[in-house]
Motif scaffolding. Structure first.
Motif, short mmCIF file in Angstrom:
data_model
loop_
_atom_site.label_atom_id
_atom_site.label_comp_id
_atom_site.label_asym_id
_atom_site.label_seq_id
_atom_site.Cartn_x
_atom_site.Cartn_y
_atom_site.Cartn_z
N ASP A 144 -0.03 -41.90 -6.05
CA ASP A 144 -1.54 -42.36 -6.48
C ASP A 144 -1.45 -41.18 -8.10
OD1 ASP A 144 -4.24 -40.83 -6.65
OD2 ASP A 144 -5.00 -41.58 -4.79
N ARG A 145 -1.52 -41.37 -8.59
CA ARG A 145 -1.66 -40.77 -9.59
C ARG A 145 -2.70 -39.79 -10.03
NH1 ARG A 145 -1.91 -46.30 -13.12
NH2 ARG A 145 -2.90 -46.35 -11.22
N ALA A 146 -3.43 -39.70 -9.26
CA ALA A 146 -4.85 -38.93 -9.43
C ALA A 146 -4.24 -37.63 -8.48
CB ALA A 146 -6.35 -39.05 -9.44
N PHE A 147 -3.68 -38.37 -7.50
CA PHE A 147 -3.15 -37.14 -5.97
C PHE A 147 -1.75 -36.49 -6.63
CE2 PHE A 147 -0.77 -36.29 -2.76
CZ PHE A 147 -1.45 -35.51 -1.23
N ILE A 148 -1.32 -37.02 -7.50
CA ILE A 148 0.13 -36.63 -8.41
C ILE A 148 -0.12 -35.06 -9.31
CG2 ILE A 148 2.13 -36.60 -9.94
CD1 ILE A 148 2.41 -39.58 -8.35
N ARG A 149 -0.99 -35.58 -9.64
CA ARG A 149 -1.44 -35.00 -11.01
C ARG A 149 -2.59 -33.24 -10.77
NH1 ARG A 149 -2.44 -39.86 -13.81
NH2 ARG A 149 -1.79 -39.83 -15.41
N ARG A 150 -3.12 -34.05 -9.64
CA ARG A 150 -3.45 -32.22 -9.32
C ARG A 150 -2.60 -31.75 -8.13
NH1 ARG A 150 -8.13 -30.40 -6.52
NH2 ARG A 150 -7.73 -27.51 -6.30
N MET A 151 -1.29 -32.52 -7.78
CA MET A 151 -0.87 -31.52 -6.58
C MET A 151 0.65 -31.23 -7.45
SD MET A 151 -2.18 -31.35 -4.02
CE MET A 151 -0.99 -30.36 -3.18
N ASP B 269 -8.56 -46.03 -4.99
CA ASP B 269 -7.09 -44.98 -5.55
C ASP B 269 -7.88 -44.99 -7.26
OD1 ASP B 269 -5.58 -45.09 -8.61
OD2 ASP B 269 -4.32 -45.63 -7.22
N ARG B 270 -8.38 -43.40 -7.44
CA ARG B 270 -9.55 -43.14 -8.81
C ARG B 270 -8.70 -43.98 -10.22
NH1 ARG B 270 -9.74 -37.82 -6.51
NH2 ARG B 270 -7.17 -38.07 -6.12
N GLU B 271 -7.73 -43.73 -10.11
CA GLU B 271 -7.34 -44.46 -12.16
C GLU B 271 -7.27 -45.54 -11.96
OE1 GLU B 271 -3.19 -42.81 -14.49
OE2 GLU B 271 -4.12 -41.65 -12.97
N PHE B 272 -6.66 -46.11 -10.67
CA PHE B 272 -6.40 -47.72 -10.42
C PHE B 272 -8.19 -48.36 -10.90
CE2 PHE B 272 -7.17 -52.29 -8.51
CZ PHE B 272 -5.99 -52.38 -9.06
N LEU B 273 -8.61 -47.43 -9.96
CA LEU B 273 -10.61 -48.80 -10.88
C LEU B 273 -11.10 -48.13 -11.34
CD1 LEU B 273 -12.53 -47.22 -7.09
CD2 LEU B 273 -12.20 -49.15 -7.80
#
Length: 636
Positions: free
Chosen positions: A208-215, A493-497
């Motif tokens: 999950d790219r948004a999760f990775i960016r945050r974490m 998946d926020r980035e996928f959407l």
């Protein structure tokens, strides 16, 4: 001294090496994302770290006295234990005694009372009551009812209980394997917030790219059996990785050119029967061995979508449509919607709001209980199931896909089934392996192979991003954008959407269906919120009136939508500058953390910087929420 050290780990299944003397270290306070292609062995590496799998060679070392805890990837099935029992189970003997004490305390017979006294004595000897207080405190902090059974909770709340169990032991290292799978967006946001506040070190696998960016404060990639560290944020890692691959290709090309020259020399020497330079011959043998041992990077997935004949311009039209299994609890009500050929629609909503039911309703699998739904002409639908039910686990990938065929027609071209599977990164050997031994990502790729092997002009994808590696995910996004037909996708998946959909359809759980132009971020910018977010906000404001709030009974006949007071107007004017200042501080801190030498510095300074970043981010979140509240009041 590093908190966690992996030293020369090796592991192979058959002839396939997952780890080849792989090494890494992790310091206190780091949040390290472990990336790699599907099937590279990321989950296996986490199981080695946790002690579930014993490597063929190498050592895993934890700092003396350090505690390690694991948040499991899979959620429990039909688990009737209470949340209290699950969390207290983190303390083996004491947890069992506490669970037994809770059970016996609810009984009134004499035998139970006698057993209760024995349990109580044992708990006192083990200092069990202090652990009982820890369990109840973390349950309260996470808003979990102690007596709620796990099988009555949603996936997000089950994940919350399991995280409470993982953290109640005060671990120094926390392992997470795809923690966002099957969670809705509010649950993911809650998980991010809880993990950012965790002071220990985190090693996690996620796509999950948004999760990775945050974490992530650092990225480690598992690539062809080796662990490669990138002391950088996720976006910086993408840049560094691209440069590293370009340099690797350049070096390999130079090596191969020189090897080719040496091979030509040795053949000429034999032909001319001249005395050969034996040192050069030995060097050639060494080069041949080096080339033989080189593990080439696997190919890139290159699949395409099999287009069917175009559907009619109208795909589906709903007028006042609704559906309910129980008339008093409609899942969809009063829906007006028109889907045209070429639309890319993303369905957003919390788990349990009826997204799958809405898809079945739109495609004619369910008859509306109110209103009308009209389907277009020449619809050929392909459906991607998030549960992978279309796969037979006992059969191999080849049989799952071929269904008796040796060749597949893809956009007018005939392809052999094995060749087609290679486009989805299945070697002939892997294609003949049973699906039961596949990783989650491999099963997802096989589902995509089945989906795209059949002609379709309407693609329905239910949570397609779960378990897919980033490369395959980005290719899937590109193919869906290029697809001339209609796409309906359910995803958290926020980035996928954001990258795929042109329209976002939101289900609020009450039966209302609302449509917004654009992707997830556009929906957010247009004021989109989840019901649970509003509930959390209201809970935070239910703690009683503050000095800037009048009690409800003291307001008399004042209009509830009265304009802001002068004090609040002044606060609203000052907030943007404060927010901008905090954003600047966060940017500076992130730049410092992204420096390659950051983690080689003083451990105390590293911990202090990471803690400062977390605190500043929390301050920014609070100010943003306050700004939104004041803006809303000002607009009334």
């Amino acid at each position: 001294m590093p908190l966690l050290t992996l030293d020369a780990l090796s592991l192979a299944y058959g002839m396939h090496p997952l780890l080849d003397k792989a090494s890494m270290t992790m310091d206190a306070g780091e949040r390290v994302c472990l990336l790699g292609r599907n099937g590279e062995g990321k989950s296996t590496l986490l199981r080695i770290v946790s002690g579930e799998v014993v490597p063929d060679g190498g050592v895993v070392r934890l700092d003396d006295g350090a505690v390690l805890s694991v948040l499991p990837q899979t959620l429990p099935v039909q688990d009737s234990r209470t949340a209290y029992d699950v969390v207290s189970g983190a303390f083996p003997e004491t947890g069992e005694l506490l669970a037994e004490f809770n059970r016996l305390s609810q009984m009134a017979d004499e035998k139970s009372m006698n057993e209760l006294m024995k349990v109580q004595e044992r708990l006192e000897a083990l200092d069990g009551w202090s652990l009982d207080q820890k369990v109840r405190t973390i349950l309260q902090n996470y808003s979990i009812e102690p007596e709620q059974t796990l099988d009555t909770l949603s996936g997000g709340w089950q994940r919350r209980v399991l995280l409470a169990r993982a953290l109640v032991t005060d671990p120094d290292v926390l392992l997470l394997d795809e923690p966002t799978n099957h969670l809705d967006v509010p649950a993911i946001a809650w998980l991010e917030e809880a993990l950012v506040q965790f002071r220990g070190a985190i090693l996690f696998v996620s796509h999950d790219r948004a999760f990775i960016r945050r974490m992530a404060t650092r990225v480690i990639e598992l690539d062809r059996g080796q662990l490669v560290s990138f002391a950088a944020t996720y976006d910086k890692y993408l840049e560094l990785k691209e440069k590293a691959l370009e340099e690797e290709e350049r070096q390999n090309a130079l090596f191969d050119k020189r090897l080719k020259q040496e091979e030509a020399w040795i053949r000429q020497g034999i032909k001319a029967r001249r005395t050969r330079n034996m040192g050069r011959v030995r060097a050639l043998k060494a080069m041949r061995e080096e080339r033989r041992k080189r593990i080439d990077r696997g190919g890139t997935a290159s699949f395409s979508v099999e287009d069917a004949e175009r559907s009619g311009k109208l795909v589906v039209e709903a007028k006042g449509a609704g559906f309910a299994y129980n008339p008093s609890q409609p899942i969809v009500t009063g829906m007006d919607m028109t889907v045209l050929r070429g639309d890319k629609i993303g369905l957003v909503g919390e788990n349990g709001t009826g997204k799958t039911t809405l898809v079945r309703l739109l495609l004619g699998a369910l008859e509306p209980t109110e209103g009308k739904i009209r389907l277009g002409t020449n619809l050929q639908v392909a459906y991607f199931d998030q549960l992978r039910d279309a796969l037979d686990l006992e059969r191999n990938a080849l049989d799952n896909l071929s269904e008796g065929r040796e060749f597949i027609e893809i956009n007018g071209q005939s392809k052999h089934v094995l060749g087609y599977l290679q486009e989805f990164l299945f070697t002939p050997e892997r294609a003949r392996s049973p699906v039961s031994v596949f990783s989650g990502g491999e099963r997802a790729r096989l589902m995509l192979a089945k989906l795209f092997s059949k002609p379709a002009n309407v693609l329905v994808l239910d949570e397609p991003t779960n378990d897919l590696d980033v490369e395959t995910l980005e290719l899937l996004e590109a193919r869906l954008v290029e697809f001339a037909g209609t796409v309906i996708v359910i995803s958290h998946d926020r980035e996928f959407l954001d990258n795929v959909v042109t329209d976002t359809v939101f289900l609020d759980g009450s039966g209302k269906v609302r449509e917004f132009v654009g992707g997830y971020s556009d929906w957010r910018r247009q004021g989109g919120t989840f019901p649970s977010e509003k509930l959390d906000r209201s809970r935070r404001t239910e703690k009683g009136p503050t000095r800037t709030q009048e009690p409800e009974n003291a307001k008399g006949k004042k209009n509830k939508s009265a304009k802001l007071s002068y004090k609040h107007k002044l606060e609203l004017e000052q907030l943007p500058k404060q927010i901008e200042s905090l954003e600047g501080q966060i940017s500076t801190l992130e730049s410092a953390i992204g420096d390659p030498g950051f983690y080689s510095g003083d451990p105390d300074e590293i911990s202090e910087t990471l803690e400062k970043l977390s605190d500043t981010q929390n301050q920014l979140d609070s100010l943003m929420e306050r700004w939104m509240d004041l803006e809303e009041q000002a607009s009334q």
